[in-house]
Design a protein around this motif. Structure first.
Motif, PDB file in Angstrom:
ATOM      1  N   UNK A  67      12.264 -17.411  25.494  1.00  0.00           N
ATOM      2  CA  UNK A  67      13.637 -17.082  25.903  1.00  0.00           C
ATOM      3  C   UNK A  67      14.607 -17.284  24.735  1.00  0.00           C
ATOM      4  N   UNK A  68      14.418 -18.350  23.985  1.00  0.00           N
ATOM      5  CA  UNK A  68      15.285 -18.600  22.841  1.00  0.00           C
ATOM      6  C   UNK A  68      15.119 -17.521  21.779  1.00  0.00           C
ATOM      7  N   UNK A  69      13.886 -17.080  21.568  1.00  0.00           N
ATOM      8  CA  UNK A  69      13.655 -16.004  20.610  1.00  0.00           C
ATOM      9  C   UNK A  69      14.349 -14.723  21.063  1.00  0.00           C
ATOM     10  N   UNK A  70      14.283 -14.444  22.360  1.00  0.00           N
ATOM     11  CA  UNK A  70      14.947 -13.254  22.888  1.00  0.00           C
ATOM     12  C   UNK A  70      16.461 -13.368  22.710  1.00  0.00           C
ATOM     13  N   UNK A  71      17.009 -14.540  22.921  1.00  0.00           N
ATOM     14  CA  UNK A  71      18.446 -14.742  22.727  1.00  0.00           C
ATOM     15  C   UNK A  71      18.823 -14.504  21.266  1.00  0.00           C
ATOM     16  N   UNK A  72      17.962 -14.972  20.360  1.00  0.00           N
ATOM     17  CA  UNK A  72      18.211 -14.747  18.939  1.00  0.00           C
ATOM     18  C   UNK A  72      18.215 -13.270  18.592  1.00  0.00           C
ATOM     19  N   UNK A  73      17.269 -12.530  19.155  1.00  0.00           N
ATOM     20  CA  UNK A  73      17.195 -11.090  18.916  1.00  0.00           C
ATOM     21  C   UNK A  73      18.445 -10.384  19.435  1.00  0.00           C
ATOM     22  N   UNK A  74      18.885 -10.750  20.614  1.00  0.00           N
ATOM     23  CA  UNK A  74      20.087 -10.144  21.199  1.00  0.00           C
ATOM     24  C   UNK A  74      21.310 -10.472  20.341  1.00  0.00           C
ATOM     25  N   UNK A  75      21.392 -11.718  19.876  1.00  0.00           N
ATOM     26  CA  UNK A  75      22.531 -12.108  19.043  1.00  0.00           C
ATOM     27  C   UNK A  75      22.554 -11.294  17.745  1.00  0.00           C
ATOM     28  N   UNK A  76      21.386 -11.075  17.161  1.00  0.00           N
ATOM     29  CA  UNK A  76      21.324 -10.263  15.932  1.00  0.00           C
ATOM     30  C   UNK A  76      21.764  -8.830  16.196  1.00  0.00           C
ATOM     31  N   UNK A  77      21.326  -8.282  17.342  1.00  0.00           N
ATOM     32  CA  UNK A  77      21.714  -6.916  17.675  1.00  0.00           C
ATOM     33  C   UNK A  77      23.216  -6.814  17.900  1.00  0.00           C
ATOM     34  N   UNK A  78      23.784  -7.793  18.552  1.00  0.00           N
ATOM     35  CA  UNK A  78      25.237  -7.801  18.764  1.00  0.00           C
ATOM     36  C   UNK A  78      25.953  -7.872  17.415  1.00  0.00           C
ATOM     37  N   UNK A  79      25.429  -8.699  16.526  1.00  0.00           N
ATOM     38  CA  UNK A  79      26.044  -8.809  15.198  1.00  0.00           C
ATOM     39  C   UNK A  79      25.968  -7.475  14.444  1.00  0.00           C
ATOM     40  N   UNK A  80      24.822  -6.811  14.520  1.00  0.00           N
ATOM     41  CA  UNK A  80      24.691  -5.500  13.871  1.00  0.00           C
ATOM     42  C   UNK A  80      25.672  -4.495  14.471  1.00  0.00           C
ATOM     43  N   UNK A  96      29.684   9.965  20.137  1.00  0.00           N
ATOM     44  CA  UNK A  96      28.335   9.691  19.641  1.00  0.00           C
ATOM     45  C   UNK A  96      28.118   8.177  19.478  1.00  0.00           C
ATOM     46  N   UNK A  97      29.105   7.486  18.913  1.00  0.00           N
ATOM     47  CA  UNK A  97      29.004   6.038  18.742  1.00  0.00           C
ATOM     48  C   UNK A  97      28.911   5.335  20.094  1.00  0.00           C
ATOM     49  N   UNK A  98      29.733   5.761  21.016  1.00  0.00           N
ATOM     50  CA  UNK A  98      29.719   5.162  22.357  1.00  0.00           C
ATOM     51  C   UNK A  98      28.400   5.384  23.062  1.00  0.00           C
ATOM     52  N   UNK A  99      27.869   6.612  22.975  1.00  0.00           N
ATOM     53  CA  UNK A  99      26.576   6.895  23.610  1.00  0.00           C
ATOM     54  C   UNK A  99      25.458   6.089  22.966  1.00  0.00           C
ATOM     55  N   UNK A 100      25.487   6.005  21.646  1.00  0.00           N
ATOM     56  CA  UNK A 100      24.467   5.228  20.935  1.00  0.00           C
ATOM     57  C   UNK A 100      24.542   3.759  21.323  1.00  0.00           C
ATOM     58  N   UNK A 101      25.732   3.216  21.336  1.00  0.00           N
ATOM     59  CA  UNK A 101      25.912   1.821  21.716  1.00  0.00           C
ATOM     60  C   UNK A 101      25.512   1.585  23.168  1.00  0.00           C
ATOM     61  N   UNK A 102      25.875   2.497  24.044  1.00  0.00           N
ATOM     62  CA  UNK A 102      25.502   2.392  25.466  1.00  0.00           C
ATOM     63  C   UNK A 102      23.983   2.393  25.601  1.00  0.00           C
ATOM     64  N   UNK A 103      23.333   3.279  24.873  1.00  0.00           N
ATOM     65  CA  UNK A 103      21.871   3.371  24.947  1.00  0.00           C
ATOM     66  C   UNK A 103      21.226   2.076  24.446  1.00  0.00           C
ATOM     67  N   UNK A 104      21.707   1.563  23.324  1.00  0.00           N
ATOM     68  CA  UNK A 104      21.151   0.319  22.775  1.00  0.00           C
ATOM     69  C   UNK A 104      21.352  -0.844  23.738  1.00  0.00           C
ATOM     70  N   UNK A 105      22.568  -0.950  24.267  1.00  0.00           N
ATOM     71  CA  UNK A 105      22.848  -2.039  25.200  1.00  0.00           C
ATOM     72  C   UNK A 105      22.044  -1.904  26.484  1.00  0.00           C
ATOM     73  N   UNK A 106      21.876  -0.677  26.955  1.00  0.00           N
ATOM     74  CA  UNK A 106      21.081  -0.458  28.169  1.00  0.00           C
ATOM     75  C   UNK A 106      19.630  -0.866  27.934  1.00  0.00           C
ATOM     76  N   UNK A 107      19.083  -0.483  26.780  1.00  0.00           N
ATOM     77  CA  UNK A 107      17.703  -0.853  26.472  1.00  0.00           C
ATOM     78  C   UNK A 107      17.549  -2.372  26.367  1.00  0.00           C
ATOM     79  N   UNK A 108      18.474  -3.012  25.688  1.00  0.00           N
ATOM     80  CA  UNK A 108      18.423  -4.474  25.555  1.00  0.00           C
ATOM     81  C   UNK A 108      18.578  -5.153  26.916  1.00  0.00           C
TER      82      UNK A 108
END
Length: 147
Positions: A67-80, A96-108
């Protein structure tokens, strides 16, 4: 002619104080050994139960690390994503940016949701097995006490 009645061997032994003391010591030793055996059985059962709990705790710790590793991954993605937003220096997103961000957030979000569901399932299974082991140990202890 009147025959004198002979005492039975048990009463003779009771009248002999040395034999009585030896029998009493033998009885005390027997009771002590029997109680010691029961205590050893309880100790063994408790040790097995504690080992089981430790194994379950190790498995739970592994889940927490994941779970901690997953939190780290999510934090890195948010930072990116934040870096991408800051690079644009705009007050608003393009479609395009909004759709890309929506897709990334939905997948995460879906990934995190499935991992948490898996972790809940593993935790429930762990708790059920722990409860069954606890009941088994309780039964064993009760059986040892009645014996």
């Amino acid at each position: 002619m009147a025959r004198k009645r002979q005492p039975t061997p048990i009463f003779e032994a009771l009248n002999n104080s040395l034999l009585f003391a030896m029998a009493l010591i033998g009885l005390v030793v027997y009771v002590y050994q029997n109680d010691q055996s029961r205590q050893d059985g309880r100790l063994d059962a408790t040790s097995i139960f504690i080992e089981g709990i430790q194994k379950k705790q190790d498995a739970q710790n592994d889940i927490l690390l994941r779970m901690q590793e997953a939190q780290g991954t999510i934090a890195k993605q948010i930072e990116r994503n934040t870096d991408k937003i800051n690079e644009m220096n705009l007050d608003r997103f393009t479609d395009r940016d909004g759709n890309s961000l929506r897709q990334i957030l939905t997948e995460k979000f879906e990934q995190e949701k499935s991992e948490r569901k898996q972790q809940r399932t593993e935790t429930r299974e762990w708790l059920r097995s722990l409860e069954s082991e606890f009941e088994l140990i309780k039964t064993q202890i009760t059986n040892c006490q009645t014996n």
